[in-house]
Design a protein around this motif. Structure first.
Motif, PDB file in Angstrom:
ATOM      1  N   UNK A 276       0.686  95.079   2.399  1.00  0.00           N
ATOM      2  CA  UNK A 276      -0.039  93.812   2.577  1.00  0.00           C
ATOM      3  C   UNK A 276       0.147  93.210   3.968  1.00  0.00           C
ATOM      4  N   UNK A 277       0.776  93.933   4.859  1.00  0.00           N
ATOM      5  CA  UNK A 277       0.874  93.473   6.241  1.00  0.00           C
ATOM      6  C   UNK A 277       1.909  92.392   6.481  1.00  0.00           C
ATOM      7  N   UNK A 278       2.746  92.134   5.481  1.00  0.00           N
ATOM      8  CA  UNK A 278       3.823  91.159   5.674  1.00  0.00           C
ATOM      9  C   UNK A 278       3.353  89.711   5.612  1.00  0.00           C
ATOM     10  N   UNK A 279       4.292  88.836   5.936  1.00  0.00           N
ATOM     11  CA  UNK A 279       3.990  87.402   5.915  1.00  0.00           C
ATOM     12  C   UNK A 279       3.392  87.005   7.257  1.00  0.00           C
ATOM     13  N   UNK A 280       3.016  85.727   7.351  1.00  0.00           N
ATOM     14  CA  UNK A 280       2.530  85.238   8.643  1.00  0.00           C
ATOM     15  C   UNK A 280       3.686  85.267   9.649  1.00  0.00           C
ATOM     16  N   UNK A 281       3.372  85.348  10.948  1.00  0.00           N
ATOM     17  CA  UNK A 281       4.444  85.409  11.948  1.00  0.00           C
ATOM     18  C   UNK A 281       5.399  84.228  11.810  1.00  0.00           C
ATOM     19  N   UNK A 282       6.676  84.516  11.897  1.00  0.00           N
ATOM     20  CA  UNK A 282       7.679  83.455  11.882  1.00  0.00           C
ATOM     21  C   UNK A 282       8.018  82.910  10.506  1.00  0.00           C
ATOM     22  N   UNK A 283       7.409  83.443   9.471  1.00  0.00           N
ATOM     23  CA  UNK A 283       7.680  82.931   8.126  1.00  0.00           C
ATOM     24  C   UNK A 283       8.667  83.833   7.397  1.00  0.00           C
ATOM     25  N   UNK A 284       9.375  83.227   6.447  1.00  0.00           N
ATOM     26  CA  UNK A 284      10.269  84.037   5.629  1.00  0.00           C
ATOM     27  C   UNK A 284       9.870  83.920   4.165  1.00  0.00           C
ATOM     28  N   UNK A 285      10.256  84.919   3.408  1.00  0.00           N
ATOM     29  CA  UNK A 285       9.894  84.938   1.992  1.00  0.00           C
ATOM     30  C   UNK A 285      10.734  83.930   1.230  1.00  0.00           C
ATOM     31  N   UNK A 286      10.075  83.172   0.355  1.00  0.00           N
ATOM     32  CA  UNK A 286      10.822  82.221  -0.454  1.00  0.00           C
ATOM     33  C   UNK A 286      10.859  82.654  -1.916  1.00  0.00           C
ATOM     34  N   UNK A 287       9.702  82.971  -2.466  1.00  0.00           N
ATOM     35  CA  UNK A 287       9.657  83.297  -3.892  1.00  0.00           C
ATOM     36  C   UNK A 287       8.482  84.207  -4.181  1.00  0.00           C
ATOM     37  N   UNK A 288       8.582  84.931  -5.300  1.00  0.00           N
ATOM     38  CA  UNK A 288       7.478  85.777  -5.749  1.00  0.00           C
ATOM     39  C   UNK A 288       7.329  85.616  -7.254  1.00  0.00           C
ATOM     40  N   UNK A 289       6.093  85.492  -7.693  1.00  0.00           N
ATOM     41  CA  UNK A 289       5.815  85.605  -9.126  1.00  0.00           C
ATOM     42  C   UNK A 289       5.167  86.969  -9.292  1.00  0.00           C
ATOM     43  N   UNK A 290       5.855  87.917  -9.960  1.00  0.00           N
ATOM     44  CA  UNK A 290       5.384  89.303  -9.899  1.00  0.00           C
ATOM     45  C   UNK A 290       4.282  89.668 -10.890  1.00  0.00           C
ATOM     46  N   UNK A 291       4.014  88.809 -11.888  1.00  0.00           N
ATOM     47  CA  UNK A 291       3.102  89.289 -12.931  1.00  0.00           C
ATOM     48  C   UNK A 291       2.095  88.273 -13.410  1.00  0.00           C
ATOM     49  N   UNK A 292       1.665  87.379 -12.562  1.00  0.00           N
ATOM     50  CA  UNK A 292       0.769  86.327 -13.023  1.00  0.00           C
ATOM     51  C   UNK A 292       1.574  85.115 -13.447  1.00  0.00           C
ATOM     52  N   UNK A 293       0.907  83.973 -13.569  1.00  0.00           N
ATOM     53  CA  UNK A 293       1.614  82.702 -13.717  1.00  0.00           C
ATOM     54  C   UNK A 293       2.503  82.614 -14.961  1.00  0.00           C
ATOM     55  N   UNK A 294       2.347  83.545 -15.907  1.00  0.00           N
ATOM     56  CA  UNK A 294       3.105  83.438 -17.159  1.00  0.00           C
ATOM     57  C   UNK A 294       4.517  83.997 -17.100  1.00  0.00           C
ATOM     58  N   UNK A 295       4.903  84.595 -15.975  1.00  0.00           N
ATOM     59  CA  UNK A 295       6.223  85.231 -15.949  1.00  0.00           C
ATOM     60  C   UNK A 295       7.184  84.434 -15.071  1.00  0.00           C
ATOM     61  N   UNK A 296       8.505  84.626 -15.289  1.00  0.00           N
ATOM     62  CA  UNK A 296       9.473  83.867 -14.498  1.00  0.00           C
ATOM     63  C   UNK A 296       9.345  84.135 -12.998  1.00  0.00           C
ATOM     64  N   UNK A 297       9.650  83.112 -12.217  1.00  0.00           N
ATOM     65  CA  UNK A 297       9.573  83.184 -10.767  1.00  0.00           C
ATOM     66  C   UNK A 297      10.838  83.879 -10.237  1.00  0.00           C
ATOM     67  N   UNK A 298      10.691  84.636  -9.153  1.00  0.00           N
ATOM     68  CA  UNK A 298      11.833  85.343  -8.568  1.00  0.00           C
ATOM     69  C   UNK A 298      12.146  84.761  -7.195  1.00  0.00           C
TER      70      UNK A 298
END
Ligand SMILES: Cc1cc2nc3c(=O)[nH]c(=O)nc-3n(C[C@H](O)[C@H](O)[C@H](O)COP(=O)(O)O)c2cc1C
Ligand code: SF4
Ligand code: FES
Lengths: 430, 227
Positions: A276-298
């Motif tokens: 997916x080409x990574x995040x925007x320049x200078x940004x860091x990853x905070x959280x991911x929801x891996x399976x649609x809004x119904x699953x726990x956030x990581x």
């Protein structure tokens, strides 16, 4: 340049025709080997078809990941009246946008999968229940169905084999809950889309009171490939317990959001940073929801070693769901986004069960209070308690789904909540 | 391929100018008709075409006629085809309501009563079903019903701002219709186009990758369409 963007690590099987208008037509689809699987299936016994799908290890792509061949084998072997197949094309889980693509680029792939499944479970009628908002996709599918009828691929005595299968495309009218299998059946029958208490399960009492199997669009689209090339071949992709390829719907803060077909078990960070080409320049990853809004956030940390297969995501504290990967960078206001998801569930609750009907409203009200800097630390305990009461106590799992992002976000991003509660400071703007 | 080559060719202030394709075909070679399937689908027939697809809704008609008959002529044929696809007539209810809304633009009490009568269901039952589903307009809407997704994926990329821009440039409150009868603007839940934020549904069509900056031009385009 043709749509879609393709990454070299992709393994296009179901998505092979995306962006190619020819694959919509019967002629174009046949050029790619279309409907040979149907012919092969109709010349085998229905038991053989089910065995092949069982051997492939294909698991339902609608969210729960239940083995498809096993589900089909629950249908009564002795037929005492009509059997039905429902294709679930109600795609409305926030973050998920794969079924619409399958319908509008490869409608014949979906039709072929439906016909093979119908043959295997002895269904005489297939209903493809499309989300009402999908006007364009539904019309492309409808045109393909007309073409297939004209060519003798649907209807009486298909391809001269004596098999009779009817197929009807229906459109819903706007209600997330109609994606739940028994709600879909109620809607199909001309009722409000209220989930039914199980048991009885659909394989015993389903649509119109008859044995019914329901499968997701992507599940059915994989079936022709399995019949053509064999279950063992399909197992060559993915992992032991999660075989095959999967369409990953990536959205949010990545440079190239979109659908990517990859083998299950693909590393999450490689998907985000490379495909997916990574995040925007200078940004860091905070959280991911891996399976649609119904699953726990990581949290970003949880993602580091996560592989995207049913088991791998569970090990990291969430669920693969429909593989709808929502990526959030450090500009994200977690409390706001969780509140937005809860509002969605409050809006979409069908209202049958008190914990869900009342609980979603309460969650929303408390979250709004916190978001506006008027919350207290006790509110967090109240949210968790409410979430507990909403989990495992209702007819369907919408209630659990509403509670999941709340509980997991309080666990993983407590500091964001506390910053708002203690100092009125909002963390992140997006 | 380098990222710069993948820009949409439009100058965007929004942080995400992703390679859209429906509603924004960017530098992809496909035409809008090809992307949407318009050419392949052709002109949909009001009698519903083959019975297998008659229960789908071909259009949201541009011109709504609140008093037009709903189950006569071609539409009568369509209803007969719909009824032939189900084991009982109750199942035809949602397709019949869809059809009624296609013709009349919204479902008034009178329209619901007519549907109930035609399908031999009680008035209260039909009302109970119709009010369950969000796509049924219970009151007239503008020529263009603009529905902006503000759910999570779009929201992360500015969905709230896009909604605000629509309201501002059309000069209405949420859910209201502009004085010229052209636009009704509402918020909508996820449209299943999350990878192309912000997703906006205008009548039967999706516009994708819409940023707040695109809104004035989009509204102008619709005004032009309306003539
Ligand atoms: C609230 C709710 C919404 C759902 N929405 C969908 C949906 O939009 N599409 C879908 O395929 N499955 C959806 N499901 C899952 C279905 O109930 C069902 O498990 C699935 O269609 C089975 O197909 P599969 O075995 O091929 O995965 C939903 C479930 C719940 C509880
Ligand atoms: S959990 Fe919610 S959506 Fe599911 S049946 Fe109960 S009230 Fe309806
Ligand atoms: S979140 Fe906007 S389309 Fe899915």
């Amino acid at each position: 340049m043709a749509y879609p963007y393709r990454h070299e690590k992709e393994t296009p099987m179901l998505s092979r025709g995306f962006g190619d208008p020819r694959t919509r037509t019967l002629e174009g689809w046949k050029e790619l080997g279309g409907y040979t699987a149907l012919e092969k299936a109709l010349k085998s016994s229905r038991e053989e078809v089910i065995e092949e799908v069982k051997a492939s290890g294909l698991r339902g792509r609608g969210g729960a990941g239940f083995p498809t061949g096993v589900k089909w084998s629950f249908m009564p072997k002795e037929k005492k009246g009509p059997h039905y197949l429902c294709c679930n094309a109600d795609e409305s889980e926030p973050g998920t946008f794969k079924d619409r693509e399958l319908l509008r680029w490869t409608p014949h792939q979906v039709i072929e999968g439906c016909l093979i499944a119908a043959y295997a479970i002895q269904a005489e009628h297939v209903y493809i229940y499309c989300r009402g908002e999908f006007f364009e996709a539904t019309q492309v599918l409808a045109r393909a169905v007309e073409e297939a009828y004209e060519a003798g691929l649907i209807g009486k005595n298909i391809l001269g084999t004596g098999a009779d299968i009817e197929l009807t495309v229906v459109a819903g009218a706007g209600a997330y809950i109609c994606g739940e299998e028994t709600a879909l059946m109620n809607s199909l029958e001309g009722r409000r889309g209220l989930p039914r208490v199980k048991p009885p399960f659909p394989a015993a009492v389903g649509a119109f009171g008859r044995p019914t199997t329901i499968n997701n669009v992507e599940t059915l689209a994989a079936v022709p490939h399995i019949i053509n090339r064999g279950g063992a071949w399909y197992r060559g992709f993915g992992t032991e317990k999660s075989p095959g390829t999967k369409l990953f719907c990536v959205s949010g803060h990545v440079r190239r959001p979109g659908n990517y077909e990859l083998p299950l078990g693909f590393p999450m960070m490689e998907l985000i940073n490379d495909v997916c080409g990574g995040l925007r320049p200078g940004r860091t990853l905070k959280a991911v929801i891996p399976g649609g809004s119904s699953v726990p956030i990581m949290s970003a940390e949880d993602c580091e070693t996560c592989t995207l297969d049913y088991e791998g995501v569970v090990e990291c504290g969430s669920m693969l769901g429909c593989a709808s990967v929502i990526v959030m960078d450090d500009t994200t206001n977690i409390v706001k986004q969780v509140r937005r998801m809860v509002d969605f569930y409050a809006h979409e609750s069908c209202g049958q069960c008190t914990p869900c009907r009342e609980g979603t409203q309460w969650l929303s009200r408390i979250l709004v209070r916190i978001e506006n800097g008027k919350g207290t630390e006790e509110d967090l305990d109240t949210l968790l308690e409410l979430g507990d009461q909403m989990t495992g106590t209702t007819i369907c799992v919408l209630s659990d789904s509403a509670a999941a992002p709340v509980a997991s976000s309080i666990e993983k991003f407590r500091d964001d909540y506390l910053a708002l509660i203690r100092r009125g400071e909002r963390v992140g703007a997006a | 391929m380098s990222d710069s080559k993948r820009s949409t060719g439009r100058d965007r202030a929004a942080p995400f100018s992703n390679p859209g394709w429906a509603g924004n075909t960017g530098d992809f070679k496909l035409t809008e008709e090809e992307v949407r399937g318009d050419e392949y689908v052709g002109v949909r027939r009001r009698d519903g075409g083959h019975p297998s697809v008659a229960p789908t809704l071909p259009y949201i008609l541009d011109e709504k006629s609140p008093d037009a008959p709903i189950f006569e002529g071609e539409y009568g044929e369509r209803l007969e085809k719909i009824l032939s696809r189900y084991p009982d007539s109750r199942a035809a209810l949602i397709p019949a309501l869809n059809l009624a809304q296609e013709v009349r633009g919204h479902l008034s009490s009178e329209t619901m009563r007519e549907v109930a009568e035609r399908l031999e269901l009680s008035d209260a039952y039909v009302r109970g079903v119709a009010t369950f589903y969000t796509m049924y307009n219970k009151a007239p809407v503008g020529r263009f019903l603009i529905q902006v997704c503000t759910n999570i994926s779009c929201n992360l990329c500015g969905g709230d701002e896009v909604l605000a821009a629509f309201l501002e440039h059309a000069g209405v409150e949420m859910g209201e219709t502009t004085e010229d009868g052209l636009f009704t603007i509402t918020e909508v839940e996820c449209l299943a186009a999350c990878g192309f934020p912000t997703a906006v549904q205008i009548n039967s069509r999706y516009y994708e990758n819409v940023s707040a900056d695109d809104v004035p031009a989009l509204l102008d385009r619709l005004r032009e369409e309306a003539g």
